[in-house]
Design a protein around this motif. Structure first.
Motif, PDB file in Angstrom:
ATOM      1  N   GLY A 157       0.796  -1.233   0.000  1.00  0.00           N
ATOM      2  CA  GLY A 157       0.000   0.000   0.000  1.00  0.00           C
ATOM      3  C   GLY A 157       0.827   1.280   0.000  1.00  0.00           C
ATOM      4  O   GLY A 157       0.687   2.133  -0.886  1.00  0.00           O
ATOM      5  N   ALA A 158       1.728   1.398   0.978  1.00  0.00           N
ATOM      6  CA  ALA A 158       2.503   2.631   1.095  1.00  0.00           C
ATOM      7  C   ALA A 158       3.468   2.774  -0.077  1.00  0.00           C
ATOM      8  O   ALA A 158       3.707   3.895  -0.559  1.00  0.00           O
ATOM      9  CB  ALA A 158       3.260   2.641   2.410  1.00  0.00           C
ATOM     10  N   LEU A 159       4.001   1.639  -0.566  1.00  0.00           N
ATOM     11  CA  LEU A 159       4.962   1.707  -1.677  1.00  0.00           C
ATOM     12  C   LEU A 159       4.296   2.124  -2.978  1.00  0.00           C
ATOM     13  O   LEU A 159       4.942   2.749  -3.833  1.00  0.00           O
ATOM     14  CB  LEU A 159       5.661   0.346  -1.848  1.00  0.00           C
ATOM     15  CG  LEU A 159       6.613  -0.051  -0.717  1.00  0.00           C
ATOM     16  CD1 LEU A 159       7.178  -1.443  -0.958  1.00  0.00           C
ATOM     17  CD2 LEU A 159       7.750   0.959  -0.603  1.00  0.00           C
ATOM     18  N   LEU A 160       3.025   1.815  -3.133  1.00  0.00           N
ATOM     19  CA  LEU A 160       2.312   2.263  -4.340  1.00  0.00           C
ATOM     20  C   LEU A 160       2.318   3.784  -4.428  1.00  0.00           C
ATOM     21  O   LEU A 160       2.327   4.364  -5.508  1.00  0.00           O
ATOM     22  CB  LEU A 160       0.859   1.772  -4.308  1.00  0.00           C
ATOM     23  CG  LEU A 160       0.599   0.346  -4.796  1.00  0.00           C
ATOM     24  CD1 LEU A 160      -0.870  -0.001  -4.635  1.00  0.00           C
ATOM     25  CD2 LEU A 160       1.035   0.173  -6.245  1.00  0.00           C
ATOM     26  N   ILE A 161       2.334   4.440  -3.263  1.00  0.00           N
ATOM     27  CA  ILE A 161       2.276   5.907  -3.240  1.00  0.00           C
ATOM     28  C   ILE A 161       3.670   6.526  -3.360  1.00  0.00           C
ATOM     29  O   ILE A 161       3.890   7.436  -4.160  1.00  0.00           O
ATOM     30  CB  ILE A 161       1.616   6.405  -1.934  1.00  0.00           C
ATOM     31  CG1 ILE A 161       0.239   5.753  -1.741  1.00  0.00           C
ATOM     32  CG2 ILE A 161       1.530   7.928  -1.887  1.00  0.00           C
ATOM     33  CD1 ILE A 161      -0.802   6.142  -2.759  1.00  0.00           C
ATOM     34  N   VAL A 162       4.635   6.010  -2.565  1.00  0.00           N
ATOM     35  CA  VAL A 162       5.922   6.719  -2.485  1.00  0.00           C
ATOM     36  C   VAL A 162       7.104   5.975  -3.099  1.00  0.00           C
ATOM     37  O   VAL A 162       8.173   6.563  -3.256  1.00  0.00           O
ATOM     38  CB  VAL A 162       6.286   7.074  -1.018  1.00  0.00           C
ATOM     39  CG1 VAL A 162       5.341   8.099  -0.453  1.00  0.00           C
ATOM     40  CG2 VAL A 162       6.315   5.827  -0.152  1.00  0.00           C
TER      41      VAL A 162
END
Lengths: 228, 231
Positions: free
Chosen positions: B177-182
């Motif tokens: 989840g977080a890696l999809l954004i940053v």
């Protein structure tokens, strides 16, 4: 010499009051479960802040000092399990305190314990006591150190403590232990410390302990008549 | 537990795995993705770096929570486990934009640190046994320094420390989840799988999911063996 005067502690609904406690030898604090023995010991060790009162050790006011600066060695109620082999533990702490461990090893006849890989509960407590001695603390605080030990190991520990000739405050709920170990005995009841009482039972209790040591008797070390 | 119950529970576990594994195996059009291993290697590398960097912090925090009564800080660390990690990524995004880190190795590693740290802290705090207080008080009265004290406690945890580290590593490895954004680049397992599915559908992404799941089973098995040996 430890002097505790006018001490009042309140913790989790327990109120503890000590008018005066003086300890220069083996001082036993005897009390039932939940009477406040451990609270008193932890207050002297510096883990509980008293509401009022003064604690001095050898004339130095230690009331507000952190535990590490009080010059006391504290053995908590639950057995201390050190994550070292016995000899490594002694060597590690000797290095930390920059002392030679040999005098303590000799004094406590530790060599058989140090040769072992794993220690029983009683041996672990003896090792913990040895480490407190390595530190050279001015006073030892032992909180029910034989909890969980079998009778022979408890007797061994009591004999060791008596042979050390070091000032200590020794907490127990057992009158037998109190009479066996203590030079003087205080009693905690309903949050109030009473005493000191002279230990008049010492010689008698040593005979009784010997008499009660059925392990020794039945193993044949002492004469014991067998039912046939 | 009766023999019947044991058999039933083993069968239930078997059904759980079968439901996940068997339908993909019978799927008609399966082809391996073009490069299944680069993302796996990227993820393993980043997860290792993140776990190595976050583990000492987890040990410190876990120790203070367990031994010194700082459990009140736990909710401030654990909240991230209770929300979609896209939110964590979105909250990190402004900082990473300011630092010009978006879609870089440091972004991936830092994000993995953020998401694996709470699990490590919780694991260390609970792994330090109930005797932590007595050992801590024994050591502090001896005047043992703080770092030595923490080190002795970590030693006392024994294999439990390794288990905590492995849990952190697995949590970092599985982050999406977080890696999809940053941190879309370098591609990590989750991101790569998601992109595969979007560009090629199930044909290439399903086999990749099976590969990743098998790796997951291997590591979970390792975790089990370590815990079991610990007793």
């Amino acid at each position: 010499m430890l002097v505790v005067e006018g001490l009042e502690v309140e913790r989790r609904g327990l109120k503890l009051k000590v008018d005066r406690l003086v300890s220069s030898r083996v001082t036993v604090i005897l009390g039932r479960n939940g009477s406040g023995k451990t609270t008193l010991l932890r207050t002297i060790a510096g883990y509980i802040k008293p509401r009022r009162g003064v604690i001095t050790l050898n004339g130095r006011d230690i009331t507000n000092l952190p535990p590490a600066e009080r010059g006391v060695g504290y053995m908590p109620q639950h057995p201390v399990r050190l994550p070292f082999k016995p000899r490594d533990a002694i060597q590690y702490f000797a290095k930390v305190f920059k002392v030679n461990p040999e005098p303590v090893i000799d004094k406590m006849c530790l060599e058989p314990i140090l040769r072992k890989e794993r220690l029983s509960g009683g041996e672990g407590q003896i090792l913990a006591l040895a480490i407190l001695l390595l530190r050279g603390a001015g006073l030892l605080l032992l909180d029910e150190p034989t909890t969980g030990l079998d009778f022979p190991n408890s007797v061994n520990f009591w004999n060791l403590v008596k042979s050390l000739n070091i000032p200590m405050v020794y907490v127990t709920h057992s009158p037998v232990e109190a009479a066996s170990v203590g030079d003087e005995i205080y009693l905690v009841e309903n949050g109030i410390l009473k005493g000191p009482f002279e230990n008049k039972l010492r010689n008698r209790i040593e005979e009784m302990v010997e008499e009660l040591n059925l392990y020794k008797k039945m193993a044949g070390e002492v004469e014991w008549s067998r039912l046939d | 537990m009766s023999g019947f119950m044991k058999t039933a529970i083993v069968a239930l576990a078997g059904v759980y795995v079968a439901v996940l594994y068997l339908p993909p195996l019978f799927y008609q059009r399966l082809t391996l993705p073009p490069d299944p291993f680069t993302s796996l290697a990227n993820t393993a590398l980043a997860a290792s770096a993140a776990s190595l960097l976050a583990f000492p912090l987890a040990v410190l925090l876990g120790f203070y929570i367990a031994a010194r009564g700082l459990a009140a800080i736990l909710p401030f660390l654990m909240f991230a486990t209770a929300i979609p990690h896209i939110a964590v990524g979105l909250m990190l995004l402004p900082l990473f934009i300011a630092l010009n880190l978006v879609d870089t190795w440091p972004a991936v590693i830092l994000t993995m640190m953020f998401v694996s740290l709470p699990l490590g802290v919780g694991s260390i705090a609970s792994g330090l046994s109930t005797s932590v207080k007595s050992l801590d008080e024994f050591l502090t009265s001896l005047g043992v320094g703080e770092l030595s004290n923490v080190w002795i406690h970590l030693r006392a945890m024994g294999v439990g420390g390794a288990v905590s580290f492995l849990l952190m590593w697995l949590r970092a490895f599985s982050e999406l989840g977080a890696l999809l954004i940053v941190g879309n680049r370098p591609p990590t397992v989750g991101v790569y799988m998601f992109e595969l599915f979007q560009s090629s559908g199930a044909e290439t992404s399903v086999p990749y999911a099976l590969i990743v799941a098998t790796i997951g089973i291997a590591f979970s098995g390792l975790l089990y063996i370590i815990s079991w040996r610990r007793g």
